[in-house]
Design a protein around this motif. Structure first.
Motif, mmCIF file in Angstrom:
data_model
loop_
_atom_site.group_PDB
_atom_site.id
_atom_site.type_symbol
_atom_site.label_atom_id
_atom_site.label_comp_id
_atom_site.label_asym_id
_atom_site.label_seq_id
_atom_site.Cartn_x
_atom_site.Cartn_y
_atom_site.Cartn_z
ATOM 1 N N SER A 61 0.832 -1.207 0.000
ATOM 2 C CA SER A 61 0.000 0.000 0.000
ATOM 3 C C SER A 61 0.867 1.257 0.000
ATOM 4 O O SER A 61 0.496 2.280 -0.586
ATOM 5 C CB SER A 61 -0.942 0.001 1.204
ATOM 6 O OG SER A 61 -0.261 0.295 2.411
ATOM 7 N N LEU A 62 2.019 1.195 0.657
ATOM 8 C CA LEU A 62 2.944 2.326 0.621
ATOM 9 C C LEU A 62 3.458 2.540 -0.802
ATOM 10 O O LEU A 62 3.557 3.674 -1.286
ATOM 11 C CB LEU A 62 4.134 2.075 1.548
ATOM 12 C CG LEU A 62 3.877 1.863 3.034
ATOM 13 C CD1 LEU A 62 5.196 1.621 3.763
ATOM 14 C CD2 LEU A 62 3.165 3.053 3.645
ATOM 15 N N ILE A 63 3.796 1.428 -1.454
ATOM 16 C CA ILE A 63 4.327 1.514 -2.817
ATOM 17 C C ILE A 63 3.258 2.054 -3.774
ATOM 18 O O ILE A 63 3.532 2.904 -4.628
ATOM 19 C CB ILE A 63 4.825 0.134 -3.272
ATOM 20 C CG1 ILE A 63 5.972 -0.329 -2.367
ATOM 21 C CG2 ILE A 63 5.262 0.152 -4.727
ATOM 22 C CD1 ILE A 63 6.335 -1.783 -2.508
ATOM 23 N N LYS A 64 2.033 1.579 -3.588
ATOM 24 C CA LYS A 64 0.931 2.060 -4.435
ATOM 25 C C LYS A 64 0.708 3.547 -4.237
ATOM 26 O O LYS A 64 0.533 4.301 -5.206
ATOM 27 C CB LYS A 64 -0.348 1.283 -4.108
ATOM 28 C CG LYS A 64 -1.550 1.724 -4.930
ATOM 29 C CD LYS A 64 -2.792 0.927 -4.562
ATOM 30 C CE LYS A 64 -3.999 1.403 -5.372
ATOM 31 N NZ LYS A 64 -5.238 0.652 -4.986
ATOM 32 N N ARG A 65 0.714 3.990 -2.975
ATOM 33 C CA ARG A 65 0.528 5.420 -2.694
ATOM 34 C C ARG A 65 1.656 6.235 -3.315
ATOM 35 O O ARG A 65 1.426 7.297 -3.916
ATOM 36 C CB ARG A 65 0.478 5.627 -1.180
ATOM 37 C CG ARG A 65 0.446 7.087 -0.728
ATOM 38 C CD ARG A 65 -0.905 7.726 -0.953
ATOM 39 N NE ARG A 65 -0.898 9.070 -0.382
ATOM 40 C CZ ARG A 65 -1.207 9.361 0.883
ATOM 41 N NH1 ARG A 65 -1.559 8.384 1.713
ATOM 42 N NH2 ARG A 65 -1.183 10.605 1.316
ATOM 43 N N ALA A 66 2.876 5.733 -3.202
ATOM 44 C CA ALA A 66 4.013 6.449 -3.778
ATOM 45 C C ALA A 66 3.888 6.549 -5.292
ATOM 46 O O ALA A 66 4.160 7.602 -5.886
ATOM 47 C CB ALA A 66 5.311 5.753 -3.394
ATOM 48 N N GLU A 126 1.242 6.627 -7.059
ATOM 49 C CA GLU A 126 0.187 7.578 -7.421
ATOM 50 C C GLU A 126 0.688 9.014 -7.409
ATOM 51 O O GLU A 126 0.147 9.875 -8.101
ATOM 52 C CB GLU A 126 -0.991 7.439 -6.444
ATOM 53 C CG GLU A 126 -1.764 6.129 -6.590
ATOM 54 C CD GLU A 126 -2.768 5.925 -5.470
ATOM 55 O OE1 GLU A 126 -2.748 6.727 -4.500
ATOM 56 O OE2 GLU A 126 -3.553 4.975 -5.558
ATOM 57 N N GLU A 127 1.747 9.267 -6.629
ATOM 58 C CA GLU A 127 2.195 10.642 -6.432
ATOM 59 C C GLU A 127 3.561 10.928 -7.045
ATOM 60 O O GLU A 127 3.968 12.093 -7.103
ATOM 61 C CB GLU A 127 2.251 10.955 -4.929
ATOM 62 C CG GLU A 127 0.890 10.825 -4.241
ATOM 63 C CD GLU A 127 0.956 11.167 -2.762
ATOM 64 O OE1 GLU A 127 2.061 11.461 -2.263
ATOM 65 O OE2 GLU A 127 -0.096 11.162 -2.115
ATOM 66 N N CYS A 128 4.265 9.889 -7.494
ATOM 67 C CA CYS A 128 5.646 10.071 -7.958
ATOM 68 C C CYS A 128 5.850 9.466 -9.343
ATOM 69 O O CYS A 128 5.112 8.574 -9.759
ATOM 70 C CB CYS A 128 6.623 9.414 -6.980
ATOM 71 S SG CYS A 128 6.462 10.000 -5.285
ATOM 72 N N ASP A 129 6.880 9.952 -10.022
ATOM 73 C CA ASP A 129 7.203 9.425 -11.351
ATOM 74 C C ASP A 129 7.852 8.059 -11.271
ATOM 75 O O ASP A 129 7.658 7.211 -12.143
ATOM 76 C CB ASP A 129 8.142 10.391 -12.088
ATOM 77 C CG ASP A 129 7.465 11.724 -12.380
ATOM 78 O OD1 ASP A 129 6.259 11.721 -12.669
ATOM 79 O OD2 ASP A 129 8.144 12.756 -12.287
ATOM 80 N N ALA A 130 8.664 7.844 -10.256
ATOM 81 C CA ALA A 130 9.364 6.570 -10.100
ATOM 82 C C ALA A 130 9.470 6.252 -8.617
ATOM 83 O O ALA A 130 9.656 7.144 -7.782
ATOM 84 C CB ALA A 130 10.744 6.628 -10.732
#
Length: 277
Positions: A10-15, A17-21
């Motif tokens: 879930s942390l990776i998914k949230r990241a 959604e907000e980041c390019d990589a």
């Protein structure tokens, strides 16, 4: 530290959604363990971790540093014998989890600083389940003037409320049946006592103590081959982590604790008068 579960993902998914990589680091950090703790037994499941990351499709790179790279002066679990450079966040590391584990946040702050230096991220994502860790890392980023924005992502839970954790795999089926005791205790305490008015500490925590004690006695009465034992309960200000004696009407606070179910130590927290850390 690996042994990835849906909370990590879930942390990776949230990241993503907000980041390019998104870069994910996996490193079982010896500086977070004391000599009597479970470093050698801590689950190391890189093959399944990597498969989960590939399946998520959200991870651009995985950082897998070696202990010798992260601690070039060497590392021993005996803090008095450690050599090299360490980072410590004073004032936020000695309470709550820092009481039974005084070494822990020094290890966290040190390894996170090193990972930040390697990756140079613009944003970083931490799980709210480790509430004190979130507060410590946020303060470290601020105090060291790091150009990084931190996000605290809500805790992922099983259907019955148990916070997802790599250590949950240590629980036997019988232990798993009572493992929600801490979550039930702290949510009951919050829901019973928090009505928007001023509250005494003892009144807030009383229901939590009662629930944990009842479950511990039930386990003992049934003759189950393990014990349920409270480590601590804590009610602290969300910014200073100072223990609260009287909770103000709109004071943001963290209600947290740790419980042993057998040898497995479970931690959890709920927030009061705020939605996020």
């Amino acid at each position: 530290m690996g042994a990835l579960h849906e909370g990590h993902l879930s942390l990776i998914k949230r990241a993503r959604e907000e980041c390019d990589a998104v870069v994910v680091s996996i490193f079982v950090n010896p500086a977070q363990f004391a000599p009597h703790e479970d470093l050698d037994q801590y689950p190391r499941t890189f093959d399944t971790d990597y498969a989960s990351l590939v399946k998520s499709g959200a991870c651009a790179a995985v950082l897998l540093p070696r202990v010798s790279e992260m601690y070039p002066a060497g590392i021993t679990l005996d803090r008095t014998q450690q050599r090299g450079t360490f980072v410590e966040v004073q004032g936020l590391s000695h309470q709550m989890e820092g009481i039974p584990r005084p070494h822990f946040f020094r290890g966290v702050a040190t390894v996170v600083t090193k990972l930040f230096n390697i990756i140079q991220p613009e944003r970083t994502y931490f799980g709210q389940k480790d509430a004190q860790q979130c507060v410590v890392v946020r303060a470290m980023i601020r105090d060291l003037l790091l150009p990084i924005t931190m996000r605290a992502v809500p805790t992922c839970r099983e259907a019955d409320g148990l916070a997802m954790s790599s250590r949950n795999r240590y629980l036997t089926p019988e232990m798993r049946e009572v493992a929600t005791v801490l979550y039930r205790a702290i949510t009951t305490a919050r829901n019973t006592n928090i009505d928007g008015g001023v509250q005494e500490r003892e009144d807030i925590l009383k229901p939590a103590y009662e629930i944990i004690e009842k479950v511990a006695q039930d386990v003992k009465a049934k003759g189950l081959p393990f014990e349920v034992k409270l480590d601590y309960l804590s009610l602290v200000d969300v910014d200073t982590l100072s223990e609260i004696q009287i909770l103000g009407k709109s004071q943001a606070a963290i209600l947290s604790g740790a419980v042993y179910v057998g040898k497995t130590r479970l931690i959890d927290n709920v927030l009061i008068n705020t939605q996020e850390l």
